[in-house]
Structures are given as C-alpha cells and as structure tokens.
Design an enzyme around this catalytic site. Structure first.
Site, PDB file in Angstrom:
ATOM      1  N   TYR A 152      -2.749   7.311  17.226  1.00 19.41           N
ATOM      2  CA  TYR A 152      -3.019   6.409  16.083  1.00 19.41           C
ATOM      3  C   TYR A 152      -3.513   5.044  16.564  1.00 19.41           C
ATOM      4  CZ  TYR A 152      -1.823   4.139  11.552  1.00 19.41           C
ATOM      5  OH  TYR A 152      -1.831   3.455  10.362  1.00 19.41           O
ATOM      6  N   LYS A 167      -7.028   3.311  15.684  1.00 19.80           N
ATOM      7  CA  LYS A 167      -7.077   2.040  14.942  1.00 19.80           C
ATOM      8  C   LYS A 167      -7.767   0.937  15.754  1.00 19.80           C
ATOM      9  CE  LYS A 167      -5.196   3.275  11.073  1.00 19.80           C
ATOM     10  NZ  LYS A 167      -6.122   3.562   9.961  1.00 19.80           N
TER      11      LYS A 167
HETATM   12  P1  NAP Z   1      -0.839   7.133   2.259  1.00 17.93           P
HETATM   13  O1  NAP Z   1      -0.107   6.584   1.083  1.00 17.93           O
HETATM   14  O2  NAP Z   1      -0.282   8.292   2.991  1.00 17.93           O
HETATM   15  O3  NAP Z   1      -2.342   7.457   1.799  1.00 17.93           O
HETATM   16  C1  NAP Z   1      -3.256   8.038   2.674  1.00 17.93           C
HETATM   17  C2  NAP Z   1      -4.109   9.001   1.872  1.00 17.93           C
HETATM   18  O4  NAP Z   1      -5.092   9.577   2.770  1.00 17.93           O
HETATM   19  C3  NAP Z   1      -3.315  10.162   1.271  1.00 17.93           C
HETATM   20  O5  NAP Z   1      -3.619  10.298  -0.091  1.00 17.93           O
HETATM   21  C4  NAP Z   1      -3.802  11.365   2.069  1.00 17.93           C
HETATM   22  O6  NAP Z   1      -3.883  12.571   1.328  1.00 17.93           O
HETATM   23  C5  NAP Z   1      -5.212  10.936   2.442  1.00 17.93           C
HETATM   24  N1  NAP Z   1      -5.745  11.747   3.530  1.00 17.93           N
HETATM   25  C6  NAP Z   1      -5.102  12.212   4.628  1.00 17.93           C
HETATM   26  N2  NAP Z   1      -5.931  12.952   5.392  1.00 17.93           N
HETATM   27  C7  NAP Z   1      -7.134  12.962   4.758  1.00 17.93           C
HETATM   28  C8  NAP Z   1      -8.391  13.555   5.015  1.00 17.93           C
HETATM   29  N3  NAP Z   1      -8.605  14.301   6.111  1.00 17.93           N
HETATM   30  N4  NAP Z   1      -9.388  13.355   4.136  1.00 17.93           N
HETATM   31  C9  NAP Z   1      -9.198  12.618   3.027  1.00 17.93           C
HETATM   32  N5  NAP Z   1      -8.044  12.023   2.713  1.00 17.93           N
HETATM   33  C10 NAP Z   1      -7.012  12.201   3.564  1.00 17.93           C
HETATM   34  O7  NAP Z   1      -1.066   5.991   3.357  1.00 17.93           O
HETATM   35  P2  NAP Z   1      -1.302   4.419   3.261  1.00 17.93           P
HETATM   36  O8  NAP Z   1      -0.098   3.790   3.829  1.00 17.93           O
HETATM   37  O9  NAP Z   1      -1.804   4.012   1.933  1.00 17.93           O
HETATM   38  O10 NAP Z   1      -2.463   4.278   4.365  1.00 17.93           O
HETATM   39  C11 NAP Z   1      -3.808   3.948   4.033  1.00 17.93           C
HETATM   40  C12 NAP Z   1      -4.507   3.486   5.306  1.00 17.93           C
HETATM   41  O11 NAP Z   1      -3.857   2.292   5.782  1.00 17.93           O
HETATM   42  C13 NAP Z   1      -4.418   4.488   6.462  1.00 17.93           C
HETATM   43  O12 NAP Z   1      -5.611   4.480   7.197  1.00 17.93           O
HETATM   44  C14 NAP Z   1      -3.281   3.945   7.309  1.00 17.93           C
HETATM   45  O13 NAP Z   1      -3.414   4.356   8.639  1.00 17.93           O
HETATM   46  C15 NAP Z   1      -3.472   2.453   7.133  1.00 17.93           C
HETATM   47  N6  NAP Z   1      -2.267   1.671   7.411  1.00 17.93           N
HETATM   48  C16 NAP Z   1      -1.116   1.854   6.708  1.00 17.93           C
HETATM   49  C17 NAP Z   1       0.010   1.076   7.021  1.00 17.93           C
HETATM   50  C18 NAP Z   1       1.314   1.215   6.303  1.00 17.93           C
HETATM   51  O14 NAP Z   1       2.302   0.562   6.713  1.00 17.93           O
HETATM   52  N7  NAP Z   1       1.429   1.988   5.246  1.00 17.93           N
HETATM   53  C19 NAP Z   1      -0.055   0.135   8.044  1.00 17.93           C
HETATM   54  C20 NAP Z   1      -1.257  -0.030   8.744  1.00 17.93           C
HETATM   55  C21 NAP Z   1      -2.363   0.750   8.409  1.00 17.93           C
HETATM   56  P3  NAP Z   1      -2.608  13.568   1.300  1.00 17.93           P
HETATM   57  O15 NAP Z   1      -1.532  12.802   0.632  1.00 17.93           O
HETATM   58  O16 NAP Z   1      -3.089  14.740   0.509  1.00 17.93           O
HETATM   59  O17 NAP Z   1      -2.297  13.877   2.724  1.00 17.93           O
END
Ligand code: NAP
Length: 245
Positions: A148, A152
C-alpha cells in the site's frame, strides 16, 4: 456552486471518501458519474442526486475505457477525475503474498494509471481538466503496508509527472494524502487487528494534533478545492490531510 456546468467522475464512490466527494460535487452543481466495483453501492449514492452509476473494476482496462466513454456520452463531457477506488491487504513483508502485492498495486497504481490515461484524451481536447488521486500518509512508510505504501508513494510521483506532461493543456493533477479517516477501510483494519473500532479511533485520535480522526467530508473538501478554479495555479502537489503536519 463551484462545479456548475462541469462533469465529474469519481471512482470508488460507492462508499467512504469517494461517496462524500461525489455528493459534494453534486451539491455544488456538477453532473456526477459515481463509479464503484459493484453497481449497488454506486446506485445508492448516485440515486438521490440523479447521478450516473457505473460498475467498474479500475484494474481492468476495457472496463475503465468503457466507464470514461459512458460518462462522456451520457453526461456530455469530462472535466474532473477523482480516483478513490482502493483496498488494503496488510501483512508484514515475510507474510505478504504475491497476491497481496498484486491486488493492491493493481487497484491503486494501475487503476489510477488506466483512469488517467482514458480521461486525459477528453481533457486535452477540451483544454480543461482536473485530476486528483488519493494517496495516503502511508506513502511515508507504515508497518505492514509495503504494498500500500509503495502504491501511495507511486501515485504522488505519477501526479507530479502528469502535471508536467498535461500542464500545457490546462490540466491540473494533484494528490491528497489522508491520515486516519472514519470509513470501512479503517474499520476493516481494526477488525483484522481484533481491536474494538471505537477504542481504535480513540487511540488514533490521541496521536493526532487536532485530537480527532478525519471524516470523509474533511477529505472531500480538500479534493473539491483542488478540482475547483480557486486552485487553478496548483499542480503536481500533494496535500496531507491528517489533522496535523
Ligand atoms: P472505502 O470506504 O473502502 O471505499 C473504497 C471503495 O473502493 C469501495 O467502495 C470499494 O468497493 C472500491 N473498490 C475497491 N476495489 C476496487 C476496484 N478494483 N475497482 C473499483 N472500485 C474498487 O475506503 P475509503 O477509506 O473511502 O478510501 C478511499 C481512498 O482513500 C482509497 O484510495 C484509500 O486508500 C484512501 N485512503 C483512505 C484512508 C482512510 O483512513 N480511510 C486514509 C488514507 C487514504 P467494494 O466496497 O465493493 O470493495
């Protein structure tokens, strides 16, 4: 109404940060394509504001190209691309499998590459575009996240490079790097560690200078700024959004 007359495409927008971003764009006047792996969550988010729900696996070139073409065909153009689709497959290096590595790199890094390449054609033609990729504080290194953090950090390099290549066509490319945000992703981390989520959040908040964890809207607000014309001279930058430096 910063996005009146604009069309935005958000991947991974069925939940979490992507959903909050899609909702903010729609509230501020954009036509929004809400894309996610499954159509169900995308429809749930897009329904209330009449957005276009698209099922797309971002690691699949044919699906990505068809998602971008459908957005342009049905919503008229493409001004904004935000790539939020993401997964985690955490493990210490000696336990990390090839599949853990490939799944994370394919979703974040290859997925964003495919989306950016498909979108740039329309943005270059229109001499207008905004791209924001979701990076993370893990780009700076985080135990158990070799896959990851590599993805990133890679996204920050890709954004800087695309900012150089596409600047002459009036396309801005930036990354936003959140710290701990309350979404299903951090809930899954707590579950994997066998920790109660409320206790996990309290522990994280105590390490954050602003003494709280982030909410999806905190990140959406910064993404929207970078996609608005208020930031038209900002490109190739990364903004950490983590409640502290
Ligand atoms: P989340 O709630 O899990 O949402 C991520 C979404 O991406 C989910 O709906 C998931 O679908 C979808 N997804 C996964 N694999 C995919 C694919 N191959 N094609 C299309 N869609 C796909 O996560 P989030 O926390 O909002 O994260 C959003 C972004 O922010 C990510 O890139 C994450 O790495 C980044 N981020 C998050 C955090 C944090 O603390 N939450 C911190 C830093 C960065 P499914 O549910 O069907 O799997």
């Amino acid at each position: 109404m910063r996005f009146e007359g604009k069309v935005a495409l958000v991947t991974g927008a069925g939940r979490g940060i992507g959903a909050a971003t899609a909702q903010l764009f729609a509230k501020e006047g954009a036509k929004v394509a809400v894309s996610d792996l499954d159509e169900g969550p995308a429809k749930e988010i897009a329904g209330p504001f009449g957005g276009l729900a698209i099922a797309c696996d971002v690691s699949n070139r044919a699906q990505v190209e068809s998602m971008v073409e459908r957005t342009v065909k049905e919503l008229g153009r493409l001004d904004v691309l935000v790539t939020c689709a993401g997964i985690i497959r955490d493990n210490l290096l000696f336990k990390m499998t090839d599949e853990d590595w490939d799944a994370v790199i394919d979703t974040h890094l290859k997925g964003t590459f495919l989306c950016a390449r498909a979108a740039q054609k329309h943005m270059v033609d229109n001499k207008y575009g905004k791209m924001v990729f979701l990076s993370s504080t893990s780009a700076l290194g985080n135990r158990g996240q070799a896959n990851y953090s590599a993805a990133k950090a890679g996204l920050q390099g890709m954004a800087r490079t695309l900012a150089i290549e596409l600047g002459q066509y009036n396309v801005n490319v930036n990354t936003v790097a959140p710290g701990f945000v309350e979404t299903r992703m951090t809930r899954a981390t707590a579950e994997r560690m066998g920790v109660d989520y409320e206790a996990f959040k309290l522990g994280a908040a105590s390490q954050i200078p602003l003494r709280r964890v982030g909410q999806p809207q905190d990140i959406a607000n910064v993404i929207a700024f970078l996609c608005s014309d208020e930031s038209s001279f900002v490109s190739g930058q990364n903004i950490y959004v983590r409640g502290g430096p």
